[in-house]
Scaffold this motif. Sequence first.
Motif, PDB file in Angstrom:
ATOM      1  N   GLY A 173       0.816  -1.209   0.000  1.00 49.14           N
ATOM      2  CA  GLY A 173       0.000   0.000   0.000  1.00 49.14           C
ATOM      3  C   GLY A 173       0.843   1.250   0.000  1.00 49.14           C
ATOM      4  N   GLU A 174       0.407   2.246   0.745  1.00 51.34           N
ATOM      5  CA  GLU A 174       1.097   3.533   0.796  1.00 51.34           C
ATOM      6  C   GLU A 174       1.875   3.657   2.098  1.00 51.34           C
ATOM      7  N   GLU A 182       5.263  -4.460  -2.887  1.00 52.75           N
ATOM      8  CA  GLU A 182       3.832  -4.176  -3.005  1.00 52.75           C
ATOM      9  C   GLU A 182       3.476  -2.775  -2.511  1.00 52.75           C
ATOM     10  N   ASP A 203       2.824   0.976  -3.109  1.00 49.39           N
ATOM     11  CA  ASP A 203       2.405   1.786  -4.248  1.00 49.39           C
ATOM     12  C   ASP A 203       2.913   3.220  -4.189  1.00 49.39           C
ATOM     13  N   PHE A 204       3.187   3.702  -2.971  1.00 43.25           N
ATOM     14  CA  PHE A 204       3.621   5.081  -2.798  1.00 43.25           C
ATOM     15  C   PHE A 204       4.537   5.159  -1.584  1.00 43.25           C
ATOM     16  N   ALA A 255       7.864   3.236  -7.963  1.00 44.42           N
ATOM     17  CA  ALA A 255       7.199   3.976  -6.889  1.00 44.42           C
ATOM     18  C   ALA A 255       8.025   4.006  -5.608  1.00 44.42           C
ATOM     19  N   THR A 256       8.835   2.990  -5.389  1.00 48.05           N
ATOM     20  CA  THR A 256       9.681   2.969  -4.190  1.00 48.05           C
ATOM     21  C   THR A 256      11.138   3.257  -4.520  1.00 48.05           C
ATOM     22  N   ARG A 275      10.131  -1.687  -7.969  1.00 51.49           N
ATOM     23  CA  ARG A 275       9.138  -0.790  -8.539  1.00 51.49           C
ATOM     24  C   ARG A 275       9.614   0.644  -8.487  1.00 51.49           C
TER      25      ARG A 275
END
Length: 128
Positions: A17-18, A48, A50-51, A82-83, A80
């Motif tokens: 998640g975030e 996993e 996302d932000f 995003a990270t 990813r």
Amino acid sequence: MTEAGTQAATLTLALAGELDVGTQATTSALIEKALNAAPRVLVLDLREVDFLGSTGLSVLIEAQRTAEARNTLICLVTNRRATLLPLELTGLTTMFPMFKTPEEAKRSAHVQREQARVVPRVGTDVRQ
């Protein structure tokens, strides 16, 4: 948000998640709980996530400080953008060993050394 598993001296904590101001308290508590288990190596699996906001980055920095005081190595797993991008932009990729999978982290020579490291007991004279 998470799952944890152990293998020898390694504990893996998967986050999802975030990681931001809204999840700061929960994420910090989960990492603290994992560190309280006193693993030689803590693998934080961010695949996993996302932000990763500035507050999430602060959580990771604080976790690193706590881990160092407890002689625990923290490794990050991320594949990813995003990270990875926030970690690269802030220079935190130099603070943590980085891997693409938890298996890769557990197989790394650096982690293997940490798992096998023997720490003298309190009061033991290491010169003997």
